[in-house]
Design a protein around this motif. Structure first.
Motif, PDB file in Angstrom:
ATOM      1  N   VAL A 265       0.845  -1.040  -0.086  1.00  0.00           N
ATOM      2  CA  VAL A 265       0.053   0.091  -0.022  1.00  0.00           C
ATOM      3  C   VAL A 265       1.021   1.222   0.064  1.00  0.00           C
ATOM      4  O   VAL A 265       1.735   1.597   0.871  1.00  0.00           O
ATOM      5  CB  VAL A 265      -1.029   0.083   1.121  1.00  0.00           C
ATOM      6  N   ILE A 266       0.781   2.116  -1.069  1.00  0.00           N
ATOM      7  CA  ILE A 266       1.831   3.055  -1.300  1.00  0.00           C
ATOM      8  C   ILE A 266       0.894   4.303  -0.998  1.00  0.00           C
ATOM      9  O   ILE A 266      -0.022   4.543  -1.660  1.00  0.00           O
ATOM     10  CB  ILE A 266       2.501   3.093  -2.763  1.00  0.00           C
ATOM     11  N   VAL A 267       1.281   5.024  -0.246  1.00  0.00           N
ATOM     12  CA  VAL A 267       0.409   6.349   0.196  1.00  0.00           C
ATOM     13  C   VAL A 267       1.387   7.631   0.298  1.00  0.00           C
ATOM     14  O   VAL A 267       2.689   7.425  -0.054  1.00  0.00           O
ATOM     15  CB  VAL A 267      -0.126   6.279   1.705  1.00  0.00           C
ATOM     16  N   PRO A 268       0.732   8.705  -0.024  1.00  0.00           N
ATOM     17  CA  PRO A 268       1.574   9.978   0.049  1.00  0.00           C
ATOM     18  C   PRO A 268       2.674  10.233   1.007  1.00  0.00           C
ATOM     19  O   PRO A 268       3.839  10.798   0.924  1.00  0.00           O
ATOM     20  CB  PRO A 268       0.691  11.061  -0.246  1.00  0.00           C
ATOM     21  N   THR A 269       1.941  10.279   2.325  1.00  0.00           N
ATOM     22  CA  THR A 269       3.043  10.978   3.354  1.00  0.00           C
ATOM     23  C   THR A 269       2.910   9.858   4.628  1.00  0.00           C
ATOM     24  O   THR A 269       2.403   8.920   4.687  1.00  0.00           O
ATOM     25  CB  THR A 269       2.106  12.092   3.857  1.00  0.00           C
ATOM     26  N   ILE A 270       4.155  10.179   5.605  1.00  0.00           N
ATOM     27  CA  ILE A 270       4.110   9.304   6.686  1.00  0.00           C
ATOM     28  C   ILE A 270       2.838   9.065   7.742  1.00  0.00           C
ATOM     29  O   ILE A 270       2.346   8.179   7.977  1.00  0.00           O
ATOM     30  CB  ILE A 270       5.441   9.811   7.358  1.00  0.00           C
ATOM     31  N   PRO A 271       2.030  10.243   7.893  1.00  0.00           N
ATOM     32  CA  PRO A 271       0.799  10.475   8.688  1.00  0.00           C
ATOM     33  C   PRO A 271      -0.072   9.401   7.873  1.00  0.00           C
ATOM     34  O   PRO A 271      -0.929   8.781   8.553  1.00  0.00           O
ATOM     35  CB  PRO A 271       0.480  11.852   8.577  1.00  0.00           C
ATOM     36  N   ASP A 272      -0.102   9.507   6.656  1.00  0.00           N
ATOM     37  CA  ASP A 272      -0.977   8.490   5.746  1.00  0.00           C
ATOM     38  C   ASP A 272      -0.758   7.161   5.942  1.00  0.00           C
ATOM     39  O   ASP A 272      -1.809   6.237   6.049  1.00  0.00           O
ATOM     40  CB  ASP A 272      -0.976   8.774   4.278  1.00  0.00           C
ATOM     41  N   CYS A 273       0.501   6.728   6.156  1.00  0.00           N
ATOM     42  CA  CYS A 273       0.851   5.376   6.601  1.00  0.00           C
ATOM     43  C   CYS A 273       0.003   4.755   7.663  1.00  0.00           C
ATOM     44  O   CYS A 273      -0.663   3.748   7.771  1.00  0.00           O
ATOM     45  CB  CYS A 273       2.435   5.188   6.933  1.00  0.00           C
TER      46      CYS A 273
END
Length: 757
Positions: A265-273
């Protein structure tokens, strides 16, 4: 084969400002130099450097790296020279090509000074430009892709080297995609049957779980989208090698593996992780103990990601990796992903500031200044790539992987149990070393054997591998049983001789069963170990033979410990235990009647050290004489009417004191012989207390040394080291007759120390 313009277009796809003229010139030069050379497949040789260049374009490396890929074999395999490369392409490219040439020529098992200089140049080249490593890894990857055309023996050798060296090196650099492909290709050639079985099962799974994979992907994407997270979800099946290692580690069948499917799962930002993680854990059941946060605590090679395992559709387990685009780029490309590198900044310290993956190199380069000789350099720099393992070699070049802290003892047992059991010494890089020496990556280890040797029990504390420890325990147990068997056989024989009776096989079996043992051997081992008292044995023998008589009891000092051992006031080093009815001739009985807490104790002239098994001999009106079990004097006492007493060490609180013993050897009569022997003893940290030298022939002397050692392990080290010394032979513990040539000393207590109350 890729054409010239196609290569340029591949580079321009990620670098619009590429130096097209440099790439064209390198392409033409390499093609002309390799000319009509062919590979084992029959393809033009130039196809190889061209494919290496293509691999580097996938890593999006700079123009100089692509040019080096095209040129990397020219100095090695053609008439091209370093000076010519420098003149045509510049010193930067020439330096990298020269560094790669040194890698190709590197033989890890040699000790030649020229080879040490090659290794020095290699590390200096890497320290100046990390692209040396990247091009070499791409070179190895293409060689592995075309390995099918090589001879079988060469395929196995190259595949083993790849699995042991290059794949872990790629992983250490954070290049997980390259590491995985190298491992799978090596696995294919090293264990083709396992590889075929696993890949077949993976193909079946892809078809069998196609709908499940599609469902989980869509559900994941929809749940994240509903929460406002823009995510790219992809599915993957684990690699054959990783599946095989998991099967081996868990000792399960292939069919039992339930988590061979993974999702990224590739997301834009660290908080999104972390938001995505919360959504996943809220909507699916989580497998306990399978959560790891490598964002908070990255791996040593800069890898960052969140790992978790869920139970999806159809109760199918699925691993999830949640990361950002930047984390994914670093996870796949490793040090090649760093922006500093693509901008052409090749200074090692700048790169290390961004990448932990290269921290090991700084330590290795620091070792360059430690020693002035090539031997010193090699000692500190050979294969300093791995933290959890050391890779050592036999003199014939066989690679042995061991855990950190392993010693030559572990190395010997890794080769074969018989080699470990008969190991008496070792040479590391040609130098004799103690067996407690810890091995380092790149060491060449030669095991010195003696077929009459068996491992001492203290080796178990030295060994680092489970295999070695188990083998040592087994060998020590067998030795102990054999000694106990011999002692028990002697004790039974003497009892039967004294009583004037004989036992046939049936009576022996009856005797064993009466004493709680299955047969003759078990009976004699228990008797030799002291588990059966002499009185019980005598009583049962009489019952088996149908003889009844009364015996007079011998009064002994009261034991001060529950297990029956007692101490004498005259010594602080030993404790004693007297069998209920040891050899019961008149003198033995008289001696035991006189035994009390003030009985004097002496040690036989050859000396005893902690670790020796001890026997006490006592006669009327004489002190107890303590002998090591191997003493030749004991054989002379078998037929004498003396009391045999069990003795054990009692040195708690006195472990640091030294004990004197006597050793003897033959040495050539030449200048320096005595100095050589003394140096060997000193190197083992033992001290010479006394010495007698006898000329037995014009060419040989017999030396008898009284030395001070801590225990049997140190004494064994001294004896083994002397056996390996030039001009020295017949090294052994001295006999009583030899030891009597030295002055007698008081063994019962340290000097200037009062007797214990």
């Amino acid at each position: 084969m890729m054409r010239q313009y196609e290569l340029v277009e591949r580079v321009q796809a990620y670098n619009p400002h590429t130096d097209e003229a440099l790439l064209n010139k390198a392409y033409v030069y390499a093609m002309q130099k390799h000319g009509t050379q062919k590979r084992a497949s029959g393809d033009p040789y130039f196809a190889h450097p061209l494919e290496v260049a293509a691999i580097l374009t996938d890593l999006k490396l700079d123009d100089a790296s692509i040019a080096v890929a095209l040129l990397h074999d020219t100095i090695e395999d053609t008439d091209a020279t370093r000076a010519e490369i420098d003149q045509l392409f510049g010193a930067e490219i020439g330096s990298i090509v020269d560094g790669l040439t040194k890698i190709d020529r590197l033989q890890l098992v040699t000790r030649e000074e020229a080879q040490a200089e090659n290794l020095r140049k290699l590390l200096l080249a890497i320290s100046a430009d990390v692209r040396v490593l990247l091009v070499k890894l791409a070179d190895r990857l293409h060689n592995m892709r075309t390995l099918d055309f090589m001879r079988e023996d060469k395929r196995k050798r190259i595949a083993t080297e790849t699995m042991d060296i290059y794949a872990p090196l790629a992983g250490r650099m954070g290049m997980q995609g390259m590491r995985q492909e190298l491992e799978d290709l090596a696995f294919k050639h090293l264990q083709p049957e396992h590889y075929k079985a696993i890949t077949s099962r993976l193909d079946e799974m892809k078809a069998e779980f196609a709908d499940t994979i599609s469902t989980i992907k869509s559900e994941l994407g929809d749940k994240l989208k509903d929460e406002g997270i823009v995510a790219r979800v992809s599915a993957r099946v684990k690699s054959p090698w990783s599946i095989f290692t998991k099967i081996e580690r868990k000792q399960i069948a292939l069919e039992q593996l339930s988590d061979m499917i993974g999702f990224r799962v590739i997301v834009p930002t660290i908080p999104d992780c972390y938001r995505a993680l919360g959504i996943v854990h809220t909507n699916w059941k989580v497998v306990p103990g399978r959560f790891k946060d490598y964002i908070s605590v990255p791996k040593h090679n800069d890898y960052r990601s969140i790992h978790t395992t869920i139970v999806g559709v159809g109760r199918q387990r699925a691993e999830l990796q949640i990361r950002t685009e930047e984390m994914h780029r670093v996870a796949e490309l490793g040090i090649a992903a760093h922006a500093l590198y693509k901008e052409g900044a090749t200074d090692i310290h700048k790169i290390e500031n961004e990448s932990k993956a290269f921290a090991w190199l700084r330590q290795t380069i620091e070792h360059l200044t430690v020693g002035n000789t090539t031997e010193d350099f090699l000692e500190y720099t050979k294969l300093e790539l791995f933290q959890d393992q050391v890779f050592c070699f036999t003199p014939r070049g066989r690679l042995i992987a061991l855990p950190r802290g392993a010693t030559p003892i572990d190395f010997a047992y890794a080769l074969h149990t018989d080699i470990g059991d008969t190991c008496v010494g070792a040479k590391i890089n040609g130098q004799i070393v103690p067996l407690v020496t810890q091995l380092r990556s790149g060491d060449e280890v030669e095991i010195i054997r003696d077929q009459n040797h068996l491992p001492p029990s203290n080796w178990e504390t030295i060994a680092a591998t489970g295999k070695a420890r188990a083998a040592i325990r087994r060998a020590v147990r067998q030795q102990s049983q054999q000694r106990a068997f011999s002692m028990g056989e002697h004790m039974l024989s003497m009892l039967l001789e004294r009583e004037g009776v004989l036992l046939d096989d049936g009576e022996i079996k009856q005797l064993a069963e009466a004493l709680g043992h299955s047969g003759r051997r078990d009976l004699l081992i228990a008797l030799g170990d002291g588990k059966i008292s002499g009185e019980d044995l005598d009583t049962q023998v009489m019952e088996v033979k149908g003889i009844k008589r009364r015996r007079k009891r011998i009064d002994l000092p009261v034991p001060d410990k529950a297990e029956g051992w007692f101490a004498l006031r005259s010594t602080e080093l030993f404790r004693f235990r007297v069998p209920g009815n040891p050899r019961s001739g008149p003198n033995a009985k008289a001696a035991l009647k006189q035994l009390d807490f003030n009985t004097k104790v002496e040690v036989s002239p050859e000396g005893v050290v902690p670790g020796d098994r001890l026997i006490g001999i006592m006669e009327p009106n004489k002190p107890i004489i303590i002998y090591p079990i191997h003493s030749d004097a004991l054989s002379d006492l078998y037929d004498r009417d003396v009391a045999w007493i069990d003795v054990r060490w009692d040195i708690v609180g006195r472990e640091d004191r030294d004990y004197q013993c006597v050793i003897s050897m033959h040495a050539q009569n030449k200048p320096g012989s005595l100095a050589q022997i003394a140096a060997v003893i000193a190197a083992c940290e033992a001290n010479i207390h006394n010495l007698v030298m006898r000329m037995e022939s014009p060419d040989f002397h017999r030396f008898i040394f009284q030395i001070e050692v801590r225990d049997l392990a140190q004494l064994t080290d001294v004896l083994n080291s002397l056996k390996l010394a030039a001009g020295v032979s017949d090294v052994q513990r001295a006999t009583v007759a030899e030891a009597l040539g030295l002055d007698r000393i008081d063994w019962t207590a340290p000097k200037n120390q009062e007797e214990p109350a």
